[in-house]
Write an enzyme that holds these catalytic residues in place. Structure first.
Site, short mmCIF file in Angstrom:
data_model
loop_
_atom_site.label_atom_id
_atom_site.label_comp_id
_atom_site.label_asym_id
_atom_site.label_seq_id
_atom_site.Cartn_x
_atom_site.Cartn_y
_atom_site.Cartn_z
N ASP A 75 0.88 -1.17 0.00
CA ASP A 75 0.00 0.00 0.00
C ASP A 75 0.91 1.22 0.00
O ASP A 75 1.50 1.57 1.03
CB ASP A 75 -0.88 -0.01 1.25
CG ASP A 75 -1.78 1.21 1.34
OD1 ASP A 75 -2.35 1.60 0.30
OD2 ASP A 75 -1.90 1.79 2.44
N GLU A 118 -1.26 -1.68 -4.91
CA GLU A 118 -2.46 -0.91 -5.18
C GLU A 118 -2.17 0.13 -6.27
O GLU A 118 -1.14 0.78 -6.27
CB GLU A 118 -2.93 -0.20 -3.90
CG GLU A 118 -4.37 0.21 -3.95
CD GLU A 118 -4.91 0.68 -2.60
OE1 GLU A 118 -4.90 -0.10 -1.63
OE2 GLU A 118 -5.35 1.84 -2.53
N ASP A 148 -2.41 0.69 7.21
CA ASP A 148 -1.63 0.57 5.96
C ASP A 148 -1.16 -0.87 5.76
O ASP A 148 -1.03 -1.33 4.63
CB ASP A 148 -0.45 1.53 5.98
CG ASP A 148 -0.91 2.93 6.35
OD1 ASP A 148 -1.02 3.20 7.56
OD2 ASP A 148 -1.19 3.72 5.43
#
Lengths: 159, 159
Positions: free
Chosen positions: A7, A68, A141
């Site tokens: 992330d 991501e 996260d």
């Protein structure tokens, strides 16, 4: 198969490593964050991300990176900051000779919950359930990074 | 003092190397672009930027990197793409142990032309004049990178 999920972010970059067993179950190997200090030159922060992530890959030996994909529509300044770190994270994976899979936030939500607009709590709860954990992984996260890794395991399973 | 200027981008990244003489004149050492093919995985493109820029730094031996700071307000998708390459370019400078100076497009325009909203043609003409060249450097991305380098020479002269 071992997957590292990422992330991206400059201040906090989440990572999560999972194993996919032969019967298609996932278990968590490790998860956490790389934080870099604010008020530090950007190039130093990007190098800390590069070095930190290189170490994590060397230690955990994943076979693929799932990251991501940015899909911002609101704050351009935040998007730029995240994208700079994301570029470095992808370079790190490339230099470690990992194939890299990219998923949008919507794909990750859809895959984990069956609903592309799931909220953060729903997502974190699904990460917990998929990994068979007692508690939701912290910080957020790390949970988001694990969600990216689980998404890749489910997308490849579907193929 | 030798300065490498960078105009970041994933498809085309401009670079321009200048020398600043003792009497504060600037001359061009080299300038050009690193292009990466579209329809190629992003991590491969980012690595081409990292490797290409590392080679250029090794060959031209600049003492400092001057890079355009992102300041987008229109297209977020473009901003994300440029920012990913910019993060990698800054990491490249950092790993080559170069100090890194950042200037917004407006600072670069203001410094070169005295007018923060100068257009592309005016900027390119000022790059040509500063460097004492017969023709405007091509392509545009190389000229923009040289403008970033010249800006740093003028900002440090002013100090």
């Amino acid at each position: 198969m071992r997957i590292i999920g990422i992330d991206p972010g400059t201040g906090i970059l989440g990572f999560g490593v999972i194993d996919v067993t032969k019967d298609n179950k996932v278990r968590m190997v490790t998860g956490g964050v790389i934080t870099t200090p604010a008020h530090t030159p950007l190039d130093e922060r990007l190098e800390e991300i590069f070095d930190g992530l290189t170490d994590i890959i060397a230690e955990t030996k994943p076979e693929i990176m799932s990251i991501e994909k940015l899909f911002f529509s609101q704050n351009v300044t935040t998007a730029i900051s995240v994208a700079q770190a994301r570029g470095v994270a992808m370079l790190t994976g490339r230099r470690a000779k990992l194939p890299i899979a990219e998923y949008t936030p919507q794909q990750i939500k859809q895959t984990l919950t069956g609903y592309g607009k799931a909220d953060k709590k729903q997502m974190q709860e699904m990460v917990r359930i998929h990994l068979g954990l007692k508690d939701i992984p912290r910080p957020d996260d790390a949970a988001d990074a694990l969600a990216a890794a689980i998404t890749h395991s489910m997308m490849t399973r579907a193929l």
